[in-house]
Write an enzyme that holds these catalytic residues in place. Sequence first.
Site, PDB file in Angstrom:
ATOM      1  CG  HIS A 271      55.090  38.342  41.994  1.00 31.53           C
ATOM      2  ND1 HIS A 271      56.223  38.896  42.525  1.00 31.53           N
ATOM      3  CD2 HIS A 271      54.471  37.693  43.000  1.00 31.53           C
ATOM      4  CE1 HIS A 271      56.308  38.564  43.803  1.00 31.53           C
ATOM      5  NE2 HIS A 271      55.258  37.845  44.126  1.00 31.53           N
ATOM      6  CG  ASP A 328      47.706  34.361  45.724  1.00 26.82           C
ATOM      7  OD1 ASP A 328      48.237  35.489  45.686  1.00 26.82           O
ATOM      8  OD2 ASP A 328      47.701  33.649  46.744  1.00 26.82           O
TER       9      ASP A 328
HETATM   10  C1  SDX Z   1      50.993  37.918  46.263  1.00 27.22           C
HETATM   11  O1  SDX Z   1      55.060  40.706  46.903  1.00 27.22           O
HETATM   12  C2  SDX Z   1      54.916  39.444  47.059  1.00 27.22           C
HETATM   13  O2  SDX Z   1      55.858  38.712  47.147  1.00 27.22           O
HETATM   14  C3  SDX Z   1      53.446  38.970  47.153  1.00 27.22           C
HETATM   15  C4  SDX Z   1      53.269  37.462  47.223  1.00 27.22           C
HETATM   16  C5  SDX Z   1      53.832  36.896  48.492  1.00 27.22           C
HETATM   17  O3  SDX Z   1      54.159  35.693  48.515  1.00 27.22           O
HETATM   18  O4  SDX Z   1      53.837  37.625  49.529  1.00 27.22           O
HETATM   19  O5  SDX Z   1      53.913  36.853  46.100  1.00 27.22           O
HETATM   20  C6  SDX Z   1      51.799  37.067  47.192  1.00 27.22           C
HETATM   21  O6  SDX Z   1      50.470  38.912  46.693  1.00 27.22           O
HETATM   22  C7  SDX Z   1      50.920  37.541  44.806  1.00 27.22           C
HETATM   23  C8  SDX Z   1      50.090  38.578  43.958  1.00 27.22           C
HETATM   24  C9  SDX Z   1      48.604  38.279  44.168  1.00 27.22           C
HETATM   25  N1  SDX Z   1      47.794  39.320  43.522  1.00 27.22           N
HETATM   26  C10 SDX Z   1      47.081  39.112  42.395  1.00 27.22           C
HETATM   27  O7  SDX Z   1      47.121  38.070  41.752  1.00 27.22           O
HETATM   28  C11 SDX Z   1      46.193  40.285  41.970  1.00 27.22           C
HETATM   29  C12 SDX Z   1      46.335  40.518  40.460  1.00 27.22           C
HETATM   30  N2  SDX Z   1      47.701  40.977  40.193  1.00 27.22           N
HETATM   31  C13 SDX Z   1      47.909  42.381  40.150  1.00 27.22           C
HETATM   32  O8  SDX Z   1      47.066  43.254  40.772  1.00 27.22           O
HETATM   33  C14 SDX Z   1      49.372  42.795  40.026  1.00 27.22           C
HETATM   34  O9  SDX Z   1      49.941  42.008  39.062  1.00 27.22           O
HETATM   35  C15 SDX Z   1      50.226  42.777  41.273  1.00 27.22           C
HETATM   36  C16 SDX Z   1      49.625  43.584  42.360  1.00 27.22           C
HETATM   37  C17 SDX Z   1      50.462  41.396  41.730  1.00 27.22           C
HETATM   38  C18 SDX Z   1      51.593  43.376  40.903  1.00 27.22           C
HETATM   39  O10 SDX Z   1      51.341  44.647  40.502  1.00 27.22           O
HETATM   40  P1  SDX Z   1      52.510  45.579  39.927  1.00 27.22           P
HETATM   41  O11 SDX Z   1      53.794  44.874  39.791  1.00 27.22           O
HETATM   42  O12 SDX Z   1      52.454  46.812  40.751  1.00 27.22           O
HETATM   43  O13 SDX Z   1      52.026  45.793  38.462  1.00 27.22           O
HETATM   44  P2  SDX Z   1      51.328  47.106  38.019  1.00 27.22           P
HETATM   45  O14 SDX Z   1      50.115  47.298  38.860  1.00 27.22           O
HETATM   46  O15 SDX Z   1      52.362  48.185  37.963  1.00 27.22           O
HETATM   47  O16 SDX Z   1      50.867  46.726  36.532  1.00 27.22           O
HETATM   48  C19 SDX Z   1      51.784  46.813  35.435  1.00 27.22           C
HETATM   49  C20 SDX Z   1      50.900  46.692  34.195  1.00 27.22           C
HETATM   50  C21 SDX Z   1      49.683  47.633  34.248  1.00 27.22           C
HETATM   51  O17 SDX Z   1      49.277  47.887  32.922  1.00 27.22           O
HETATM   52  P3  SDX Z   1      49.831  49.263  32.200  1.00 27.22           P
HETATM   53  O18 SDX Z   1      49.435  50.411  33.113  1.00 27.22           O
HETATM   54  O19 SDX Z   1      51.340  49.082  32.061  1.00 27.22           O
HETATM   55  O20 SDX Z   1      49.100  49.294  30.850  1.00 27.22           O
HETATM   56  O21 SDX Z   1      50.353  45.361  34.149  1.00 27.22           O
HETATM   57  C22 SDX Z   1      48.937  45.435  34.297  1.00 27.22           C
HETATM   58  C23 SDX Z   1      48.616  46.772  34.896  1.00 27.22           C
HETATM   59  O22 SDX Z   1      47.310  47.192  34.542  1.00 27.22           O
HETATM   60  N3  SDX Z   1      48.565  44.313  35.178  1.00 27.22           N
HETATM   61  C24 SDX Z   1      47.518  43.530  34.990  1.00 27.22           C
HETATM   62  C25 SDX Z   1      47.567  42.573  36.018  1.00 27.22           C
HETATM   63  N4  SDX Z   1      48.635  42.809  36.807  1.00 27.22           N
HETATM   64  C26 SDX Z   1      49.251  43.906  36.281  1.00 27.22           C
HETATM   65  N5  SDX Z   1      46.539  43.546  34.045  1.00 27.22           N
HETATM   66  C27 SDX Z   1      45.599  42.569  34.163  1.00 27.22           C
HETATM   67  N6  SDX Z   1      45.587  41.608  35.121  1.00 27.22           N
HETATM   68  C28 SDX Z   1      46.563  41.587  36.052  1.00 27.22           C
HETATM   69  N7  SDX Z   1      46.551  40.647  37.004  1.00 27.22           N
END
Ligand code: SDX
Length: 392
Positions: A271, A328
């Site tokens: 998140h 989720d």
């Molecule tokens: C919702 O904003 C809100 O409030 C949203 C929400 C709401 O109520 O409106 O809470 C609802 O959208 C919840 C999120 C649902 N999405 C998912 O579950 C999809 C999977 N999660 C990710 O795609 C991700 O964690 C996000 C999009 C939720 C957050 O992304 P960020 O904060 O931009 O994190 P990032 O993409 O910068 O990642 C940071 C690191 C990266 O690795 P490095 O480049 O540092 O090596 O963490 C890794 C990413 O690759 N990473 C993950 C991951 N999420 C982040 N690796 C594996 N699995 C994951 N789920």
Amino acid sequence: TGGLITLDPGYKNTGSCESAITFLDGEKGVLRYRGYTIEELAEKAQFLEVAYLLIFGELPNKEELAKFHKDITDESHIDEEMKKILDGFPKSAHPMGVLSSLTSALIAFNPSTVDVSSEKEMYHAIVRILAKFPVLVAWTLRKKKGLPLDYGDDDLGYVENIHKMMFKRPSQTYKKNDVVIEALDKLLILHADHEQNCSTSTVRIVGSSHAGLFASLSAGISALWGPLHGGANQAVLEMLEAIEKDGGDTKKYMAKAKDKDDPFRLMGFGHRVYKNFDPRAKIIKKAADDVLADLGIDDPILEIAKGLEKEALEDSYFVDRKLYPNVDFYSGIIYRALGIPTEMFTVMFAMGRLPGWIAQWREMRLRGEPIGRPRQVYTGATKRPFVEVENR
Ligand code: SDX
């Protein structure tokens, strides 16, 4: 270089804003709607009360709640012409795309909801969409199932009526199941608002051009659809089902999620704001246990989800990146237990988020905020002369 521009020092026009609706503390896992904790609201309130609280800022008394509910039920009819638009979609169409279109199409049948500036005019638009959106959700689901498109029952509670519209079979006498309705009510409350997330920011920025509430909500539905946002709840179930098919091999999916060359992410994890835990996920996880037990459902998917969560919380890749289950991760398991089809999961998220989007749109409009206009840091080519095509 292209030269750096000085971004607007304030927060205006950059997509960030001040708001008095929802408070998040990402470090402490705190979520409050108008000062009330999500834990208390999920436990003690009804969804329609929370909708009123988010939109108008105070919990309604009995008379206010009754009037709000009546004003909504009085607006639940939908022009029959709208069914022709719904008929234009193939059954394979994703319900989020259908509902974004139908919400926008509603404008043509409710022109008085567009150019609103007074609180009274906004209220008129608000009760209309709170009434009509659940009907459109039910029609979208029933069309897919080949069931007749009808209306609910004004004498029922708001959430009970939603459930009846979605699931009542033609020959059936609808019977309320308290466990199901309470679970649905709780899920809708937990999804109701979340400050300036992707879809809410979309609603605010579209609304800031005075495009109207329904147009702003249609845009918000499209933004929520994405698998990185609300679409994640559907993606979580599809991931858990794939793991189940793979004999419960969670390690394979953990490895994929950590593989930089693999675009796969562990859906339902991570998140942008919560960096210790998502308070909603904690409540939903417990609710999943309770609802499945109350309904006598033994779903192996729940055990796979718990196993995946345990493994991830012990894995340095996830711990170092502060990746925990979000709203989720467990919600789809409850929706599935309630008989909601997987591709309707994000629609349920949208139904829950509707009052939050409305509250944020109303706040932005009543404050007279200027049109949203985020700026950029230009990193493109510097000034250069045109070259004729013969010389390129
Ligand atoms: C919702 O904003 C809100 O409030 C949203 C929400 C709401 O109520 O409106 O809470 C609802 O959208 C919840 C999120 C649902 N999405 C998912 O579950 C999809 C999977 N999660 C990710 O795609 C991700 O964690 C996000 C999009 C939720 C957050 O992304 P960020 O904060 O931009 O994190 P990032 O993409 O910068 O990642 C940071 C690191 C990266 O690795 P490095 O480049 O540092 O090596 O963490 C890794 C990413 O690759 N990473 C993950 C991951 N999420 C982040 N690796 C594996 N699995 C994951 N789920």
